[in-house]
Each structure stands twice: as C-alpha cells, then as structure tokens.
Scaffold this motif. Sequence first.
Motif, PDB file in Angstrom:
ATOM      1  N   LEU A 264       0.638  -1.082  -0.143  1.00  0.00           N
ATOM      2  CA  LEU A 264       0.050   0.045   0.013  1.00  0.00           C
ATOM      3  C   LEU A 264       0.964   1.373   0.258  1.00  0.00           C
ATOM      4  O   LEU A 264       0.435   2.194  -0.850  1.00  0.00           O
ATOM      5  CB  LEU A 264      -0.860   0.011   1.047  1.00  0.00           C
ATOM      6  N   GLY A 265       1.949   1.463   0.836  1.00  0.00           N
ATOM      7  CA  GLY A 265       2.802   2.652   0.798  1.00  0.00           C
ATOM      8  C   GLY A 265       3.385   2.836  -0.462  1.00  0.00           C
ATOM      9  O   GLY A 265       3.393   3.798  -0.957  1.00  0.00           O
ATOM     10  N   LEU A 266       3.873   1.714  -1.275  1.00  0.00           N
ATOM     11  CA  LEU A 266       4.513   1.857  -2.557  1.00  0.00           C
ATOM     12  C   LEU A 266       3.289   2.512  -3.529  1.00  0.00           C
ATOM     13  O   LEU A 266       3.587   3.235  -4.319  1.00  0.00           O
ATOM     14  CB  LEU A 266       5.016   0.607  -3.026  1.00  0.00           C
ATOM     15  N   TYR A 267       2.208   1.738  -3.366  1.00  0.00           N
ATOM     16  CA  TYR A 267       1.252   2.206  -4.339  1.00  0.00           C
ATOM     17  C   TYR A 267       0.725   3.799  -4.015  1.00  0.00           C
ATOM     18  O   TYR A 267       0.587   4.406  -5.007  1.00  0.00           O
ATOM     19  CB  TYR A 267      -0.344   1.468  -4.055  1.00  0.00           C
ATOM     20  N   ARG A 268       0.865   4.288  -2.945  1.00  0.00           N
ATOM     21  CA  ARG A 268       0.468   5.703  -2.437  1.00  0.00           C
ATOM     22  C   ARG A 268       1.504   6.434  -2.852  1.00  0.00           C
ATOM     23  O   ARG A 268       1.216   7.733  -3.670  1.00  0.00           O
ATOM     24  CB  ARG A 268       0.354   5.916  -0.917  1.00  0.00           C
ATOM     25  N   GLN A 269       2.818   6.125  -2.932  1.00  0.00           N
ATOM     26  CA  GLN A 269       3.789   6.901  -3.779  1.00  0.00           C
ATOM     27  C   GLN A 269       3.666   7.092  -5.274  1.00  0.00           C
ATOM     28  O   GLN A 269       3.796   8.121  -5.923  1.00  0.00           O
ATOM     29  CB  GLN A 269       5.102   6.353  -3.398  1.00  0.00           C
ATOM     30  N   TYR A 270       3.277   5.898  -5.611  1.00  0.00           N
ATOM     31  CA  TYR A 270       2.803   5.795  -7.263  1.00  0.00           C
ATOM     32  C   TYR A 270       1.763   6.826  -7.648  1.00  0.00           C
ATOM     33  O   TYR A 270       1.803   7.696  -8.472  1.00  0.00           O
ATOM     34  CB  TYR A 270       2.601   4.360  -7.607  1.00  0.00           C
ATOM     35  N   ALA A 271       0.706   6.645  -6.923  1.00  0.00           N
ATOM     36  CA  ALA A 271      -0.384   7.607  -6.995  1.00  0.00           C
ATOM     37  C   ALA A 271      -0.088   9.024  -7.116  1.00  0.00           C
ATOM     38  O   ALA A 271      -0.638   9.793  -8.089  1.00  0.00           O
ATOM     39  CB  ALA A 271      -1.723   7.314  -6.011  1.00  0.00           C
ATOM     40  N   ILE A 272       0.634   9.375  -5.898  1.00  0.00           N
ATOM     41  CA  ILE A 272       1.235  10.949  -6.219  1.00  0.00           C
ATOM     42  C   ILE A 272       1.927  11.233  -7.142  1.00  0.00           C
ATOM     43  O   ILE A 272       1.751  12.137  -8.071  1.00  0.00           O
ATOM     44  CB  ILE A 272       1.837  11.085  -4.866  1.00  0.00           C
ATOM     45  N   ASN A 332       5.955   0.117 -10.076  1.00  0.00           N
ATOM     46  CA  ASN A 332       7.043   1.233  -9.609  1.00  0.00           C
ATOM     47  C   ASN A 332       6.491   2.387  -9.485  1.00  0.00           C
ATOM     48  O   ASN A 332       5.525   2.671  -9.838  1.00  0.00           O
ATOM     49  CB  ASN A 332       8.034   1.320 -10.757  1.00  0.00           C
ATOM     50  N   ALA A 333       7.123   3.047  -8.425  1.00  0.00           N
ATOM     51  CA  ALA A 333       6.285   4.234  -7.880  1.00  0.00           C
ATOM     52  C   ALA A 333       7.207   5.477  -8.420  1.00  0.00           C
ATOM     53  O   ALA A 333       6.535   6.577  -7.856  1.00  0.00           O
ATOM     54  CB  ALA A 333       6.407   4.211  -6.281  1.00  0.00           C
ATOM     55  N   TRP A 334       8.143   5.359  -8.963  1.00  0.00           N
ATOM     56  CA  TRP A 334       9.077   6.679  -9.175  1.00  0.00           C
ATOM     57  C   TRP A 334       9.487   6.848 -10.521  1.00  0.00           C
ATOM     58  O   TRP A 334       9.939   6.014 -11.226  1.00  0.00           O
ATOM     59  CB  TRP A 334      10.273   6.396  -8.122  1.00  0.00           C
TER      60      TRP A 334
END
Length: 340
Positions: A264-272, A332-334
């Motif tokens: 979930l944390g990685l997904y939130r970074q991706y969404a932002i 990937n979030a970045w």
Amino acid sequence: MTRPSGSSRPSGTEHGEARPPRGADAPDDRRPEDQRPARSRRRRGEPLAASWSPERAPAAPAPRSRRGALVAIGVVLLALTGFVVVRALAPSAETTDVRSPAAAAEQGPVVGEAPLGGDYAGVSIPTAELPAGGDFPVSGAGTWRVVPGTTPQVGVGRVYTYTVEIEDGATLAEGDGAFATAVDATLDDPRSWAGTGQIALRRVDATSGVVPDFRISLTSQLTTRAQCGYQIRYEASCWKSDIGRVLINGSRWVRGAAAFEGQLGLYRQYAINHEVGHVFRNQHVPCPAAGELAPVMMQQSFGVSNDYLAQLTDSNPQGIQIPRDGKVCRPNAWPNPTGR
C-alpha cells in the motif's frame, strides 16, 4: 496489492512418543497354601504343562498334527497375554495430536497461506478491480480544506508550489496530517520529480499568501468519479487542469491496487507521482519491456500488463494507444528510481 506479513509448517508434535512405565509384578495371592487351587500351588518357573511325577509312566507323544495344533494355540495365548499386559501398563493420558507427522502433512494445514503474486500477462485477470480492505470516504461536500504546513524547497530549476488538501466530509482513519506527511515525503524524495534536476518543489499553505501552482487533494470516491469521469468502470485518480487540482481517489488511497500486491505504501507513492506527473504534461505510456520496472506514467492502478490495459482503453482512449504485445512490467512508484 499487503503478504498481511512468515509462518512455518509444524514438523511434528512437540513431545516425543510416550513410553510405558516399567510394570510391577502381578500381585501375590495371599491365601494360605492349602486353600489355593492346585495349579496356583505350583512352584515359580515350572512349565504350564501337567506336573511331572516319577511314579507315572511317561505319556505317549501326541500325534504330529495334534502337536502342531497345540503349539499354535500356545503361540496365540502368549500373544494375547502380551497384548493385555501392554495395554494394562500403558498410560491412560494421550498427547493432544495423536496423528503421526506424516499423516498430518497428508491432510494439510487447517489454514494455509494465500497464493503468492500472480502473473498479470493474461487479459482475463481483473487487476483494475479495487482490492478488498478497510473503509474509505465514499462521498464528500465537493469543497476542500487546506492542511496547514509548509516545506523548504527541494530540487533545482523552475519552482512549483503546491498545497495539500482534504475534501470536506471525507475522513481518513489516520487523519489529515498523515496524508500531508505522505505527500511531502514522496515529493521530497530524490527518486521523485524534483530529483531529476529539472524542477523544484515547495509546499505552501493558506497562511503563505501564495497561490499554489497545483493542489494535491484527497477526495472521496463519488466526487472523484464526478470530476475525473467514470467511463472505464474502475476507480482512478486524475489531474484536473481546469481547477488546478490533483484528485487522489480516497478509495484507492485506502485500498491500493492489485498490481502492487498489497504494498500500500508503494502504491500511494505511485499515485502521487503519477498524477503530479500530469501536472508536468507527462502522458500515459505502456510497459516498454517485459520484466522491467513500469514507467511511473503507466496506468498501474489498472495493471502492469499492456494487453490488459489495451483491453480496458481500446474503447476509452487515455491519450495513447496501448499495444497488445504481451509485455508485463513490475510495479514502480518513481519517475527517477535510482535517485540520480
């Protein structure tokens, strides 16, 4: 999308096999010698056959067939006697699990682990569906409140300012401050947009006297649908340039996306990063090569398979035609994964 975090299979019972205690001799017959049955008055160690008397002539040997039958009967009687003795001396209490480890393994555990991550190459796998999880803000007022707080500038180049906001009527279990902290930590990371060396970012709030370049707004599910559209019938976030607002869908913020396999944390970074990427005029892109990290501008909320995304967007174009080439990336979030 979280693997909840390892269990081990039982290798057997905790205790070794119980051994029967040494038994005591059978209780003595305390009756006087002359009151005991004749067979009880025999001396210890004498055979079970009739007593031998020198005054009697020796008995004729039994026929061979009769002798074999007697031997067989004797063997059976000895076996039965041993079984009775063992059962009498064995302890009455048993261990909790009387199955052998092999038998328990054959039957399987009472509850097992969930399957590991799936192969998202198949177009039939519904990775765009909202995962199961906690409650999220379904509806709100359609207005937003600014979360107080500012950050120093990060990055070099043209400076973009932003605010962090929450829709009125939309409530997060962790509170407004946790959302703002997640936004700041993501955009301040050298793997994010400011780390590319082309732009700088700085957070402002209502007290700064600055009109922000964009607003990052946690928004309820239904307000997001109304603002972003719902032609593809799955939950999404979006950038609304006409109102200068990045709308982060509250349902996705709480539940994440299946392609992230519970991270979930990685997904939130991706969404932002994905939605802020639209602020900088980045368009959607497909997976470039099988097995590589997905570009942050790939629509990973729906999946990381080109074939699956093509199926979803053929009738609802999202700015680019996704090829049906069988390529599947890793989430990937970045935008700058190496941080250089």
